[in-house]
Design a protein around this motif. Sequence first.
Motif, short mmCIF file in Angstrom:
data_model
loop_
_atom_site.label_atom_id
_atom_site.label_comp_id
_atom_site.label_asym_id
_atom_site.label_seq_id
_atom_site.Cartn_x
_atom_site.Cartn_y
_atom_site.Cartn_z
N GLU A 31 1.90 -0.38 12.84
CA GLU A 31 0.74 0.48 12.69
C GLU A 31 0.79 1.65 13.67
O GLU A 31 0.20 2.69 13.43
CB GLU A 31 -0.56 -0.30 12.92
CG GLU A 31 -0.91 -1.27 11.80
CD GLU A 31 -0.25 -2.62 11.98
OE1 GLU A 31 0.60 -2.76 12.87
OE2 GLU A 31 -0.58 -3.55 11.22
N LEU A 61 -3.24 3.02 7.74
CA LEU A 61 -4.09 1.94 7.24
C LEU A 61 -5.18 2.52 6.36
O LEU A 61 -5.88 3.45 6.77
CB LEU A 61 -4.70 1.15 8.40
CG LEU A 61 -3.72 0.32 9.23
CD1 LEU A 61 -4.42 -0.26 10.46
CD2 LEU A 61 -3.10 -0.81 8.39
N ARG A 114 -8.36 1.89 3.41
CA ARG A 114 -9.37 1.02 2.78
C ARG A 114 -9.75 1.62 1.43
O ARG A 114 -10.10 2.79 1.33
CB ARG A 114 -10.61 0.89 3.66
CG ARG A 114 -11.74 0.05 3.05
CD ARG A 114 -12.89 -0.06 4.06
NE ARG A 114 -13.97 -0.92 3.59
CZ ARG A 114 -15.10 -0.47 3.05
NH1 ARG A 114 -15.30 0.84 2.91
NH2 ARG A 114 -16.04 -1.31 2.65
N TYR A 161 -7.28 -3.44 1.48
CA TYR A 161 -6.72 -2.74 2.62
C TYR A 161 -5.21 -2.67 2.47
O TYR A 161 -4.55 -3.68 2.15
CB TYR A 161 -7.07 -3.47 3.92
CG TYR A 161 -8.55 -3.45 4.24
CD1 TYR A 161 -9.12 -2.43 4.98
CD2 TYR A 161 -9.39 -4.48 3.78
CE1 TYR A 161 -10.47 -2.41 5.29
CE2 TYR A 161 -10.74 -4.47 4.07
CZ TYR A 161 -11.28 -3.44 4.82
OH TYR A 161 -12.63 -3.43 5.11
N ARG A 178 -1.33 -1.11 4.01
CA ARG A 178 -0.53 -0.55 5.09
C ARG A 178 0.51 0.38 4.47
O ARG A 178 1.27 -0.02 3.58
CB ARG A 178 0.16 -1.64 5.89
CG ARG A 178 1.04 -1.11 7.03
CD ARG A 178 1.79 -2.22 7.74
NE ARG A 178 0.88 -3.12 8.44
CZ ARG A 178 0.72 -4.40 8.16
NH1 ARG A 178 1.40 -4.95 7.16
NH2 ARG A 178 -0.12 -5.16 8.84
N ALA A 185 -9.46 -0.57 11.91
CA ALA A 185 -8.01 -0.50 12.03
C ALA A 185 -7.50 -1.52 13.03
O ALA A 185 -6.45 -2.14 12.84
CB ALA A 185 -7.59 0.91 12.43
N LEU A 197 -7.22 -4.95 11.55
CA LEU A 197 -6.18 -5.06 10.52
C LEU A 197 -4.78 -5.12 11.10
O LEU A 197 -3.84 -5.52 10.40
CB LEU A 197 -6.28 -3.88 9.57
CG LEU A 197 -7.54 -3.80 8.71
CD1 LEU A 197 -7.65 -2.45 8.03
CD2 LEU A 197 -7.58 -4.93 7.69
N LYS A 198 -4.62 -4.72 12.35
CA LYS A 198 -3.30 -4.71 12.96
C LYS A 198 -2.67 -6.10 12.97
O LYS A 198 -3.32 -7.08 13.29
CB LYS A 198 -3.38 -4.17 14.39
CG LYS A 198 -3.54 -2.66 14.47
CD LYS A 198 -3.49 -2.19 15.91
CE LYS A 198 -3.57 -0.68 15.98
NZ LYS A 198 -3.50 -0.18 17.38
#
Length: 224
Positions: A27, A92, A94, A107, A109, A130, A133-134
């Motif tokens: 990310e 990232l 959404r 979501y 990547r 964010a 989500l990492k």
Amino acid sequence: MKTRFFFLLVLLLTGCTQTDTLSNDSESAEPNTLTNTAFTSTDVASEYSSAYDNAYEMQIFMHEDLSTLTFEGTGNEFASYQVKTNWLSANLVRQVVDNGGSIMTRYYRVGEHGITLIKEVENENTPLTAEQLKGLPSISTLIGSPLEVGQKFDNWTIEKMNMPYETPYKAFEHVMVTMKNENNQTMRNYFVAGIGLVATEFEILNEDGTSDVISSKLKSIEFQ
């Protein structure tokens, strides 16, 4: 039941197998310069490349930040839907998909080697950040590189490049088509550089030789 069938269909259209290569994209990695990749030499991106000088090449296949895309559907009452997109960071994304019967949040990547789905929530109340989500593993692959005919990722294959294709929004000249065929069912995604996904098609072959087709095609693009 029909609502959930439609969202299962859309999930199938975005892939169904984790890909280790794609899940390793960081990310925090610095984006590559699009003009330094072989991809820009192909017709499919030449008219867009100058606007994406500091981006992963894959970013041009994801809907733009703060955009709302409306899709016109046939073959199923939930094939028409809207997609609202928000970029949470450099890679990232959404997306909220609303077909009038249910709302699904996905979501993604976006990395050097492709675009992967990393989280999916129905009727989400609080959007993830964010930071949250990492590190999440990839669930499925939307697009994998290299972007060339015959390239395979998960159970998908890039079937065509630079194909003319017409939607209610406009007629496109350079469309990339990915295809998946299994159990008498054929699924196709249609991508345009600079816009992203512009159409999906799901064809079921019946025992009598006939087929049923559910399709969704881009009708309009608006920005918040």
